[in-house]
Design a protein around this motif. Structure first.
Motif, PDB file in Angstrom:
ATOM      1  N   GLY A  45      -2.939  64.785 -32.150  1.00 12.36           N
ATOM      2  CA  GLY A  45      -2.665  63.846 -30.764  1.00 12.36           C
ATOM      3  C   GLY A  45      -1.379  62.970 -31.250  1.00 12.36           C
ATOM      4  O   GLY A  45      -0.788  62.576 -31.766  1.00 12.36           O
ATOM      5  N   GLU A  46      -1.822  60.919 -29.924  1.00 18.24           N
ATOM      6  CA  GLU A  46      -0.777  60.680 -29.883  1.00 18.24           C
ATOM      7  C   GLU A  46      -1.207  59.530 -30.818  1.00 18.24           C
ATOM      8  O   GLU A  46      -0.483  59.286 -31.698  1.00 18.24           O
ATOM      9  CB  GLU A  46      -0.579  60.117 -28.777  1.00 18.24           C
ATOM     10  N   ALA A  47      -1.862  58.170 -30.623  1.00 21.95           N
ATOM     11  CA  ALA A  47      -2.162  57.571 -31.284  1.00 21.95           C
ATOM     12  C   ALA A  47      -3.297  57.189 -30.972  1.00 21.95           C
ATOM     13  O   ALA A  47      -4.501  57.629 -29.738  1.00 21.95           O
ATOM     14  CB  ALA A  47      -0.860  56.407 -31.130  1.00 21.95           C
ATOM     15  N   PRO A  48      -4.693  56.390 -31.439  1.00 17.09           N
ATOM     16  CA  PRO A  48      -5.541  55.735 -31.327  1.00 17.09           C
ATOM     17  C   PRO A  48      -5.468  55.101 -30.324  1.00 17.09           C
ATOM     18  O   PRO A  48      -4.677  54.081 -29.481  1.00 17.09           O
ATOM     19  CB  PRO A  48      -5.869  55.121 -32.619  1.00 17.09           C
ATOM     20  N   GLY A  49      -7.142  54.699 -29.136  1.00 23.58           N
ATOM     21  CA  GLY A  49      -6.798  53.561 -28.218  1.00 23.58           C
ATOM     22  C   GLY A  49      -7.709  52.829 -28.307  1.00 23.58           C
ATOM     23  O   GLY A  49      -8.574  52.926 -29.461  1.00 23.58           O
ATOM     24  N   GLU A 104     -10.908  54.280 -30.160  1.00 21.39           N
ATOM     25  CA  GLU A 104     -10.922  54.986 -31.607  1.00 21.39           C
ATOM     26  C   GLU A 104     -10.307  53.958 -32.247  1.00 21.39           C
ATOM     27  O   GLU A 104     -11.191  53.930 -34.040  1.00 21.39           O
ATOM     28  CB  GLU A 104      -9.725  55.672 -31.448  1.00 21.39           C
ATOM     29  N   PRO A 114     -10.798  59.541 -34.636  1.00 23.88           N
ATOM     30  CA  PRO A 114      -9.978  59.339 -33.130  1.00 23.88           C
ATOM     31  C   PRO A 114     -10.560  60.678 -32.226  1.00 23.88           C
ATOM     32  O   PRO A 114     -11.682  60.886 -32.593  1.00 23.88           O
ATOM     33  CB  PRO A 114      -9.230  60.689 -33.936  1.00 23.88           C
ATOM     34  N   PHE A 115      -9.806  60.360 -30.873  1.00 23.50           N
ATOM     35  CA  PHE A 115     -10.806  60.834 -29.947  1.00 23.50           C
ATOM     36  C   PHE A 115     -12.013  61.256 -29.742  1.00 23.50           C
ATOM     37  O   PHE A 115     -13.348  61.184 -29.889  1.00 23.50           O
ATOM     38  CB  PHE A 115     -10.126  62.988 -29.902  1.00 23.50           C
ATOM     39  N   ASN A 147      -3.599  62.424 -35.075  1.00 19.46           N
ATOM     40  CA  ASN A 147      -3.047  61.291 -34.422  1.00 19.46           C
ATOM     41  C   ASN A 147      -1.098  61.265 -35.319  1.00 19.46           C
ATOM     42  O   ASN A 147      -1.842  61.076 -36.571  1.00 19.46           O
ATOM     43  CB  ASN A 147      -3.571  60.561 -33.920  1.00 19.46           C
ATOM     44  N   HIS A 199      -1.711  66.133 -22.654  1.00 22.42           N
ATOM     45  CA  HIS A 199      -2.443  65.103 -23.012  1.00 22.42           C
ATOM     46  C   HIS A 199      -4.330  65.271 -22.696  1.00 22.42           C
ATOM     47  O   HIS A 199      -3.550  64.784 -21.270  1.00 22.42           O
ATOM     48  CB  HIS A 199      -2.414  64.131 -23.695  1.00 22.42           C
TER      49      HIS A 199
HETATM   50  N1  URA Z   1      -5.180  59.708 -27.062  1.00 21.90           N
HETATM   51  C1  URA Z   1      -5.030  60.191 -28.627  1.00 21.90           C
HETATM   52  O1  URA Z   1      -3.610  60.976 -28.398  1.00 21.90           O
HETATM   53  N2  URA Z   1      -5.946  60.037 -30.034  1.00 21.90           N
HETATM   54  C2  URA Z   1      -6.908  59.372 -30.101  1.00 21.90           C
HETATM   55  O2  URA Z   1      -7.385  60.024 -31.273  1.00 21.90           O
HETATM   56  C3  URA Z   1      -7.332  59.032 -28.503  1.00 21.90           C
HETATM   57  C4  URA Z   1      -6.597  59.087 -27.346  1.00 21.90           C
END
Ligand code: URA
Length: 200
Positions: free
Chosen positions: A51-55, A58, A64-65, A92, A170
């Motif tokens: 995925g992209e990055a923690p929100g 997270e 993650p996620f 991520n 996403h």
């Molecule tokens: N979106 C992401 O790409 N990664 C996460 O861990 C949470 C949301």
């Protein structure tokens, strides 16, 4: 921002790598994160999701996620018979939350990419699922939009081996654009076919 020495010789063990990531100060995100977010799932999985990055969720929980997008990702994964307890590894591009969930910046991706590459090498998955434009642009080296990349099987080089990669939207985007969900189910069907072919 203090720039670290190049990350040569990253640990050859996921637990050691996770510990190194937890200490990382390579970019400015270390100043605003609550904690680093390394992975979920099982380390020897044959399917790896990027995925992209923690929100915010997270960043608070260190996994993650785990927010709403993560719940949708879990449903998508269930459609190919996988769950966090069963044969999937989730990571991520960025290990730290960008403030206010802004997009990752190029220098942040550049500093963090070696960690992701090392995760890929150590997990050594048979098939990849890349969700969202940042995992796709980072691992497939392309600026093409997802609409032009989905429906095909791509290759990501892991230690010189071409590993098939399926791309999709996403899950956070799908929450904003539910009319696109049908396409993501099609992408998961393609993923299922590739997993079967690869005996993943
Ligand atoms: N979106 C992401 O790409 N990664 C996460 O861990 C949470 C949301």
């Amino acid at each position: 921002v203090e720039v670290q020495a190049p990350m040569v010789g990253l640990p050859n063990d996921l637990t050691d790598l996770q510990q190194q990531v937890a200490q990382c100060q390579a970019c400015g995100l270390c100043k605003t994160r609550q904690q680093t977010v390394f992975s979920a799932g099982v380390p020897n999985a044959t399917l790896m999701v990027v995925g992209e990055a923690p929100g915010a969720d997270e960043d608070a929980q260190g996994q993650p996620f785990v927010g709403r997008a993560g719940q949708l990702l879990d449903k998508l994964l269930l459609s190919v018979g996988r769950s966090r307890q069963n044969n999937v590894y989730i990571a991520n591009v960025l290990k730290c939350r960008p403030p206010g969930n802004r997009n990752p910046e190029a220098d942040e991706i550049a500093q963090c990419e070696p960690y992701l590459r090392q995760q890929l090498a150590l997990v050594n998955p048979k098939v990849l699922l890349l969700v969202g434009r940042f995992s796709i642009s980072t691992l497939l080296n392309t600026d093409k939009p997802i609409s032009q990349l989905r429906g095909q099987v791509h290759q990501v080089s892991i230690d010189g081996r071409g590993v098939p990669a399926v791309v999709s939207y996403h899950p956070a985007y799908l929450l904003r654009r539910p009319e696109e969900k049908a396409k993501s189910w099609d992408d998961l069907l393609l993923l299922k076919r590739v997993m079967e072919e690869q005996q993943a």
